[in-house]
Scaffold this active site. Structure first.
Site, PDB file in Angstrom:
ATOM      1  N   GLY A  41       0.841  -1.192   0.000  1.00 43.61           N
ATOM      2  CA  GLY A  41       0.000   0.000   0.000  1.00 43.61           C
ATOM      3  C   GLY A  41       0.872   1.235   0.000  1.00 43.61           C
ATOM      4  N   GLY A  61      -0.629   4.782  -0.006  1.00 46.57           N
ATOM      5  CA  GLY A  61      -1.354   6.049   0.165  1.00 46.57           C
ATOM      6  C   GLY A  61      -0.894   6.895   1.333  1.00 46.57           C
ATOM      7  N   GLU A  62      -0.355   6.264   2.347  1.00 45.09           N
ATOM      8  CA  GLU A  62      -0.092   7.018   3.568  1.00 45.09           C
ATOM      9  C   GLU A  62       1.376   7.073   3.955  1.00 45.09           C
ATOM     10  OE1 GLU A  62      -3.792   6.200   6.335  1.00 45.09           O
ATOM     11  OE2 GLU A  62      -3.561   4.652   4.826  1.00 45.09           O
TER      12      GLU A  62
END
Lengths: 165, 750, 352
Positions: free
Chosen positions: B714, B716-717
Site C-alpha cells: 500500500g 497512500g499514507e
C-alpha cells in the site's frame, strides 16, 4: 428585486434573470446554469477551486457577484475542449498526473490558462509555482501541475509559431 | 479559447497496457473537462437546499433559537431543531462498529463542541438557507470549555485507534534503560489537524417511499449503506450510495457524520430531494480530525549506538463523549531493533469534535516524534543518523520476532541516500550555507506503514464480444483506484485494460471494502483478481471440455489467458478467443465471482509493512527564521507497483503532507472558548505550489510473495511518515535548534 | 448573507448620493467585502457597485513625475504596469506578494486600502470585538494573539492592518484622494488609518459617503527607485498574510544616505511609518551598524500585546534586512518570489 444580466458564457450569449443579488457567480454557474465543473472549495477566495476567466482574466467566481458579470464574457472549464479535442493545458494535466481527486483541477486548469495568457512566468518553474499558488491542491499534485503548465505553455507557443509561419 | 490551440484527445493516448505500466488515469478526461460529477454537482428536480446552523460554544446547551426569524426569511421552507426533528431508528449516542462514532443529529440541546450542528434550515435556494441559518441567533447556557493539555480529563483508554490495545510491551523496559550507556528523553507535541479535503462533505438525498438514493463522497460504501439503513430503519438494500468521485477523503469520508444524516432526514421529512454541503468552516468539528498528542520518548543506547530500550508514551486527545485515541506510540513498535519496547497511551478528554482517522492515523504523529527522537539519540551517540538507523536495523519484527513478508528498507536507505548525496553531510549542525548565505540542513527519517486487508468482493463478467465488465463497490478519492483496479482485473482476465469496463463507486455492487489504511488496491484488487481468475477458470472449463475447441482436452496441462485468448500452456500455438468459446457454447456471458480475505496464517505468521526512507533539505534564513523545504527525496518499497505514475503521485502527496505537518498545519483553538480561530483555508495553512520546489520519489523494487497473491502492499499514507521527522531533523541540522513542537514556527528559530 | 439592494453606480456622484441610505457599502472588486458579507461580519442593506464608474481605472502620470492611480485600477494591472513597476518597484513587489493571482486580478487599489484586519476575533461574529461592534470588548486581548500588534495598539484593540501594498505607499508619502457629499479632499495615507485608542471602530478617516477615487504618489518618491525593496515574512512561501513585513528605500549619494523611507507591515493597526529611523539614517554610511541602530530606534516603543514578543525582534531584523537589500539595489527583474527572503529555486526540477 430582479435583475437581468447579459453575458457570454463559454461563447454563448445568455440573458439571465437573477432574482437575488446575493447569488455569486459561482452559485449562478453551479446551481442555476448547471455548469458544475467549476467547484466550490472554500467559497471565500482562499483555495482557487472556483477559478474562471472573466473577460479573459482568472478570478475567483465565489468572490464575484453574478450581477457584476453583466456585459462580461465568462469562460469555465466546460468551455475549453471542442468535442473530443482537449485544450493543451487539459492534455498536459493528464499526461503529467497534475491531479489526483480532481476536485481542484478545473480551477487549476483555468488558472493555468490565465497564467499562460498573462505571460509573466515565462518558462521559469519558480515563477509558475508562485503564480499558481492561489490554487490549493490538498492531494499534493503540485509537481505534476508545474510540469503540465510548462509543457502546455511550450505546446501553445509552438502552435502559435507554426500558425504564424 | 481559440480552436487552433487544441490538441486531439487521441494524441495524448495512454501508455502501456497492463499491470505495472504507467497508464494515465482512466478518469483523466472527465476530470480535466469538468465532467467528473462530485456529490454536490447533482441537482434532482424539485431539490431543496439545507444548511446547518452550528454552535459557537464548545460546551453547554442551546437555550433558544429564533426559528420564527429564520422561517420568515423568503424561501425558507423548514427549520429543523431538536423540537421537531423526526425520530431516527438508531440511537445516535450509540457507536456503530466498526468505524461508527457517536454523532450529533439534533437529538437534544446539548452542545459538546464548536461547530456542532444545532439546527438545520431548508430553503428553496442556497442563499435563503444560508441566511435562514444566520438568523437563528442561538442563545446558550455556557459551561467552561476544556481545552489544551492541562484542562482536559485524563483517562486510561480501553482501546486505541480502531480497537488496538492501549499498551504493548516486549522485554523489560527499565532493565533496558538501566543497561544503557545513555538515555535520551524528550517530549514532542503535535496539534489538532483537519483533513480539509478540497471537496466539502456533501449529500444529495432523494427518497422514493422507503428507498433512498444518496449522492455523497464515501470511502466505505457497503459499510455506510448498512449504517444509514440502521439510522433510517430500512433494509440495507434500500440505500443506494453513489460516489463515483470523491474530492479527497483522507479518512474523513469513511465515517458517518451528523450533518449528512440530517440532510437525508430533511429529504424524508419534506418529501423532496435535499442537497446539503458543509461550508469550509463547518468542516472543523463534526467530520473528524487528527487529535492532538503529547508524546514522550525515552531511548536507551549503548556506545555503539544500539538501542537497549525504547519507550514511547502518547497522551492523545479525544472528545468528551467518544473515543478515537491516536495510536501514536505504536509507531515505535515495528521499526527499530530493541530488546525492550514499550508503547503506551493515555486519553485526554477535551471539548472538541471527536477525532478520527486522518491520513496515516497514529503513524503520522507517532513517526514525527519517533524520527526526531531517533535523530536526537544518534546525535547523543555522535553518530550519523543513517548509520544509527542501520545499527538498529530490524531483521525480524522487534518484539515479536516475526519474519517480515518482505522488507527492502536497506535498499531504500541506500538508494535514497545516494540520490540525495547524504554521504557528504557534516555531522554537526549549522555547517552548511548556500550561495546566498541561507542556512542549509539535511535530515532524514524512516517511513513505515502497515498493510491492512479489508474483506472485499468482486464480480467479473466476460462478455460475448470478448470484453469484460468488472464490478466492485470501491472508492477513488484520488489515489487512482479506477485505473489501478482496472489494470489488476485486466491482467487476471488476460485482456487489455481498454477492453475492461470497471463499475465501481456505487453501493449496489459487490462490497469493495474500505478505501482506507492504504489497503484498497490490495483488498479490492485481490477480489477483482480472484473474480477474474474464476471467470477464466469457467471459460477454460468450457473450452477444454468442448471437442470443437483447439483447447479440447487441455484441462490437465492447463491454459493461459492472454490478449483475449486462451492458450494451451504446453503449446501456445493452440488457442482460441474468448468470443469464439462463448459463441460456440451459446453463452452471452460468463460471470466470475470472488471474495478476498487474508488468511490468518499470513497475518499471524508475518509482519506486513511497507517501508521507506525520506531525505530532506531545508533552507533557513539565519536572521529571519523563514524556512523552505528546498528538496525532498523519498525511496519507498511497498511490494509490487501496479501503476508507477500513480504510485509516484501518492508518494508525492504524502510527502507534501509531511511538509504541511512539519511546518504549517495547526488548528488554533481559543483556550477560553474552544473556538477554532483559523477554521478556513487562509489561516489554516496547507502547502501551496510555491512550497514544493523539488520532490523525488524512488520506487524501490520489492517482491512479496506472502502479503497477498498480487504482491501489493500500500502506498497512500507511507509518504507522510518519515517526511515530518526528516524535515524537523533538517531544520535542526541547519540551525542547531531542536524544535519538538509541531508545526515548527519562525519564532522557534530566532 | 443578508438580503441587500444592489445598485450599480455610473458615476462617483451617483454612488455618493446612493450611499446616503443607511447601512450602505461600496463594492469594487469584492474580494474583501463579499467575504465579510459571507461570514456575517458585514451585513449591509444596500450594496453600491462602483466597479463600472468611468474614469477611475486609469494610471495617470503627472507632469512632475508623480502618479495618480485610479481607485478601480486592479492590483495586478498596477503591479505589471511597466512604467509604474520601474518607478516604484517596491510598491509593485508588495502588490505581487499579496494574496493570489486571482485575487490580484479582481481586487482594486481603493479596495486594497479599505480591506479589514485579519484578526480572527474581528472575523468571528461570536467573539467580542470593539472594531466590529463598538464597546463589545476585545477577545483578542487575552486570546490567541500570536500575530497581533506590537505598536500603536490599545487595550481596546490589538488588530493589525493586513495590506502589503499600503506599506511602501505609506513610506512614499502617498495621498488618498476622496470624494464625498461635501466635495473632494486629499488625505495623507499615514493619517488615513486611525490607531485604535478607545474607538477602534473608527478605522479610517473617511466620513460617511466618502469614496476613494485615487491614490497619489508624489514625484519625490520616484527618486528611490534604484534602492527600494519590500520584504515579507510568511508562514508559507506564498498566498499568506505577513507575519511582519518591511518596505525600505534609500537614496545614496557619495557613499552616504541622503534620504530614507521605511515602513513596517503587520505590526500595527496601520502600516507603520518609521520616520525616526529614517532621520537617523540621513548622512550616514549605509551598512549593518547603521541599519541596526535605525531598526532599534523604530521598535523602541514596541510592546507585545500578547504572545507576540517575537514580532518585535523579527520586525527589527526584517528592517535591517530590507535596508540591506535596498542598499544592494533594486533587482533588475521582479524576483520570482516577490518579497520573499528566498531567492529562486528555479533550477529545481522534478526527476522521476
Amino acid at each position: 428585486m430582479s435583475l437581468s444580466i447579459s453575458t457570454i458564457i463559454n461563447g454563448e450569449p445568455r440573458s439571465i434573470a437573477i432574482d437575488d443579488p446575493r447569488v455569486s457567480l459561482l452559485d449562478l454557474l453551479r446551481e442555476r446554469l448547471d455548469l458544475t465543473g467549476t467547484k466550490k472549495g472554500c467559497d471565500r477566495g482562499q483555495c482557487g477551486a472556483c477559478t474562471v476567466l472573466v473577460d479573459g482574466r482568472r478570478v475567483n467566481a465565489c468572490l464575484t457577484l453574478a450581477v457584476s458579470v453583466d456585459g462580461a464574457e465568462v469562460t469555465t472549464i466546460e468551455g475549453l475542449a471542442r468535442g473530443d479535442l482537449l485544450h493543451p493545458v487539459q492534455a498536459a494535466f493528464i499526461e503529467h498526473d497534475g491531479f489526483q481527486c480532481g476536485y481542484c483541477t478545473p480551477g487549476q486548469i483555468m488558472s493555468a490558462i490565465g497564467l499562460i495568457q498573462e505571460n509573466h512566468a515565462g518558462s521559469d518553474p519558480e515563477r509558475i509555482r508562485e503564480l499558481m499558488s492561489g490554487n490549493i491542491c490538498r492531494c499534493g499534485a503540485y509537481q505534476g501541475i508545474t510540469e503540465a503548465v510548462l509543457e502546455a505553455r511550450e505546446a501553445m507557443s509552438e502552435k502559435n509559431r507554426s500558425d504564424a509561419a | 479559447m481559440s480552436p487552433e490551440s487544441i490538441s486531439p484527445i487521441l494524441q495524448q493516448g495512454r501508455h502501456g497496457s497492463n499491470a505495472g505500466q504507467p497508464l494515465t488515469r482512466r478518469d483523466g478526461v472527465l476530470k480535466v473537462t469538468g465532467r467528473a460529477t462530485y456529490a454536490a454537482d447533482n441537482h434532482p428536480r424539485g431539490m431543496l437546499y439545507a444548511v446547518t446552523a452550528v454552535s459557537t460554544i464548545a460546551r453547554g446547551r442551546v437555550t433558544s433559537l429564533d426559528v420564527a426569524a429564520a422561517k420568515a426569511h423568503p424561501g425558507v421552507v423548514e427549520v429543523i431543531t431538536p423540537a421537531n426533528r423526526p425520530p431516527l431508528s438508531h440511537n445516535p449516542a450509540e457507536k456503530m462498529p466498526p468505524f461508527g462514532f457517536r454523532v450529533e443529529v439534533l437529538q437534544d440541546d446539548t452542545v459538546r463542541y464548536v461547530n456542532q450542528p444545532i439546527a438545520l434550515v431548508v430553503a428553496e435556494t442556497l442563499e435563503a438557507a444560508t441566511e435562514g441559518a444566520a438568523l437563528l441567533n442561538p442563545r446558550y447556557e455556557t459551561a467552561p470549555a476544556r481545552t489544551g493539555r492541562d484542562n482536559g480529563d485524563r483517562y486510561a483508554p480501553p482501546a486505541i485507534g480502531v480497537g488496538s490495545p492501549p499498551r504493548t510491551a516486549y522485554g523489560d523496559i527499565e532493565a533496558g534503560m538501566a543497561s544503557a550507556t545513555r538515555v535520551t528523553t524528550a517530549e514532542y507535541s503535535t496539534p489538532a489537524q483537519y483533513h480539509n479535503a478540497m471537496e466539502p462533505h456533501a449529500v444529495v438525498a432523494e427518497w422514493d417511499g422507503d428507498r433512498v438514493t444518496l449522492d455523497m463522497p464515501n470511502q466505505a460504501l457497503a459499510l455506510s449503506a448498512g449504517a444509514y439503513a440502521k439510522y433510517f430503519g430500512i433494509p440495507p438494500e434500500n440505500v443506494l450510495i453513489r460516489s463515483p468521485f470523491l474530492g479527497g477523503g483522507f479518512g474523513s469520508k469513511a465515517i458517518l457524520n451528523g450533518p449528512q444524516i440530517l440532510g437525508i432526514l430533511a429529504a424524508r421529512m419534506l418529501q423532496r430531494p435535499v442537497k446539503l454541503a458543509l461550508t469550509r468552516a463547518q468542516m472543523y468539528g463534526p467530520v473528524g480530525h487528527r487529535g492532538a498528542t503529547w508524546q514522550t520518548l525515552r531511548i536507551g543506547t549503548e556506545d555503539d549506538g544500539r538501542i537497549t530500550a525504547l519507550h514511547h508514551h502518547s497522551l492523545s486527545a479525544t472528545s468528551s463523549f467518544d473515543d478515537f485515541i491516536e495510536p501514536a506510540a505504536n509507531s515505535s513498535l515495528p521499526l527499530y531493533a530493541s530488546p525492550a519496547l514499550l508503547a503506551e497511551h493515555e486519553g485526554l478528554r477535551l471539548d472538541t469534535g471527536t477525532p478520527g482517522p486522518m491520513r496515516a492515523p497514529g503513524e503520522a504523529s507517532g513517526s514525527a516524534a519517533l524520527e526526531v527522537a531517533i535523530d536526537e539519540a544518534a546525535q547523543a551517540c555522535g553518530m550519523d543518523p543513517l548509520a544509527f538507523r542501520l545499527a538498529n536495523y530490524a531483521e525480524t519484527e522487534p518484539g515479536t520476532n516475526k519474519p517480515f513478508s518482505s522488507k527492502a528498507l536497506r535498499e531504500c536507505y541506500d538508494q535514497g541516500a545516494s540520490r540525495f548525496g547524504w554521504s557528504t553531510r557534516p555531522l554537526e549542525p549549522r555547517q552548511m550555507r548556500d550561495e546566498n548565505g541561507l542556512l542549509v540542513g539535511w535530515g532524514m527519517g524512516t517511513a513505515v506503514f502497515h498493510c491492512p486487508h479489508f474483506p472485499a468482493e468482486a464480480r467479473a463478467t466476460l462478455r460475448a464480444d470478448g470484453t469484460a465488465l468488472v464490478e466492485t463497490g470501491g472508492a477513488d478519492m484520488g489515489q487512482g483506484a479506477w485505473t489501478a483496479l482496472a489494470q489488476i482485473a485486466a491482467e487476471a482476465l488476460g485482456l487489455d485494460p481498454d477492453q475492461v469496463e470497471l463499475h465501481s463507486g456505487i453501493s449496489n455492487l459487490p462490497d469493495g471494502g474500505i478505501a482506507g489504511g492504504s489497503g484498497h488496491t490490495a483488498s479490492a484488487g485481490l477480489a477483482l483478481h480472484n473474480a477474474g481468475e474464476d471467470a477464466i477458470a469457467q471459460l477454460s472449463e468450457l473450452a477444454t471440455s468442448d471437442e470443437a475447441s483447439p483447447l479440447y482436452g487441455a484441462g490437465n496441462v492447463g491454459v493461459v489467458a492472454r490478449h483475449g485468448r486462451l492458450h494451451r500452456r504446453d503449446d501456445e500455438t493452440r488457442s482460441e478467443s474468448y468470443a469464439d468459446i462463448l459463441a460456440r457454447a451459446r453463452r452471452r456471458e460468463i460471470v466470475g465471482t470472488a471474495k478476498a480475505n487474508r488468511s490468518p496464517d499470513v497475518a499471524e505468521g508475518h509482519a506486513l509493512l511497507s517501508h521507506g526512507a525520506v531525505f530532506a533539505e531545508v533552507k533557513v534564513d539565519p536572521d529571519l527564521g523563514q524556512m523552505r523545504v528546498s528538496r525532498l527525496v523519498g525511496a519507498f518499497a511497498a511490494g509490487r507497483v501496479i501503476n508507477p505514475r500513480l504510485v509516484q503521485s501518492q508518494y508525492f502527496g504524502g510527502m507534501i503532507w509531511g511538509i504541511s505537518f512539519a511546518l504549517q498545519e495547526e488548528a488554533i483553538t481559543d483556550r477560553r472558548t474552544g473556538r477554532i480561530m483559523n477554521a478556513d483555508l487562509a489561516e489554516y495553512h496547507v502547502p501551496v505550489n510555491a512550497d514544493v520546489p523539488s520532490l523525488e520519489a524512488i520506487l524501490v523494487p520489492e517482491q512479496d510473495d506472502i502479503v497477498n497473491v498480487l504482491g501489493v502492499k500500500g502506498v497512500g499514507e507511507i509518504g507522510v511518515t518519515g517526511t515530518v521527522g526528516a524535515i524537523a531533523n533538517a531544520v535542526w541540522h541547519a540551525t542547531g535548534v531542536r524544535v519538538r513542537r509541531f508545526p515548527i514556527k519562525i519564532e522557534d528559530l530566532l | 448573507m443578508k438580503r441587500f439592494d444592489y445598485i450599480r453606480a455610473a458615476s462617483a456622484s451617483e454612488a455618493i448620493a446612493a450611499s446616503a441610505h443607511p447601512n450602505s457599502v461600496y463594492l469594487a472588486g469584492g474580494t474583501n467585502m463579499l467575504d465579510l458579507m459571507k461570514i456575517g461580519v458585514a451585513r449591509p442593506d444596500r450594496v453600491i457597485d462602483i466597479s463600472r464608474i468611468e474614469g477611475l481605472s486609469e494610471i495617470t502620470w503627472q507632469d512632475d513625475g508623480g502618479v495618480r492611480i485610479g481607485a478601480l485600477v486592479r492590483n495586478a494591472d498596477l503591479a505589471y504596469d511597466g512604467r509604474f513597476a520601474r518607478t516604484f518597484p517596491s510598491v509593485a513587489e508588495a502588490l505581487l506578494s499579496g494574496a493570489s493571482a486571482q485575487v490580484r486580478n479582481a481586487a482594486s487599489v481603493g479596495g486594497n486600502l479599505m480591506q479589514h484586519t485579519r484578526c480572527a476575533y474581528f472575523h468571528d461574529p461570536a467573539s467580542a470585538c470593539n472594531r466590529r461592534v463598538a464597546g463589545s470588548g476585545c477577545d483578542a486581548r487575552e486570546g490567541e494573539n500570536r500575530l497581533h500588534a506590537v505598536l500603536g495598539w490599545s487595550e481596546h484593540c490589538i488588530a493589525t492592518h493586513p495590506s502589503d501594498f499600503c506599506v511602501p505607499l505609506v513610506a512614499f508619502d502617498a495621498n488618498v484622494e476622496v470624494e464625498g457629499p461635501h466635495g473632494s479632499r486629499d488625505i495623507k495615507l499615514w493619517e488615513f488609518y486611525s490607531l485604535p485608542g478607545s474607538t477602534p471602530d473608527h478605522v479610517t478617516a473617511l466620513q460617511p459617503g466618502e469614496l476613494i477615487v485615487a491614490v497619489k504618489i508624489p514625484a519625490a518618491s520616484a527618486a528611490f527607485a534604484p534602492n527600494a525593496r519590500y520584504l515579507k515574512l510568511r508562514e508559507r512561501t506564498s498566498f499568506a498574510f505577513a507575519v511582519v513585513s518591511c518596505a525600505a528605500a534609500l537614496q545614496i549619494d557619495g557613499g552616504m544616505i541622503q534620504s530614507a523611507r521605511i515602513a513596517l507591515g503587520g505590526v500595527a493597526a496601520r502600516p507603520w511609518r518609521c520616520q525616526g529611523a529614517e532621520a537617523a539614517l540621513i548622512g550616514v554610511e549605509p551598512g549593518r551598524e547603521a541599519f541596526e541602530k535605525a531598526a532599534s530606534l523604530a521598535l523602541a516603543d514596541a510592546h507585545p500585546s500578547g504572545d507576540n514578543a517575537f514580532k518585535i525582534e523579527l520586525a527589527r531584523r526584517i528592517m535591517v534586512r530590507a535596508l540591506t537589500l535596498a542598499m544592494e539595489g533594486t533587482p533588475e527583474t521582479m524576483p520570482a518570489l516577490p518579497a520573499s527572503p528566498f531567492p529562486s529555486e528555479s533550477g529545481a526540477r522534478h526527476v522521476a
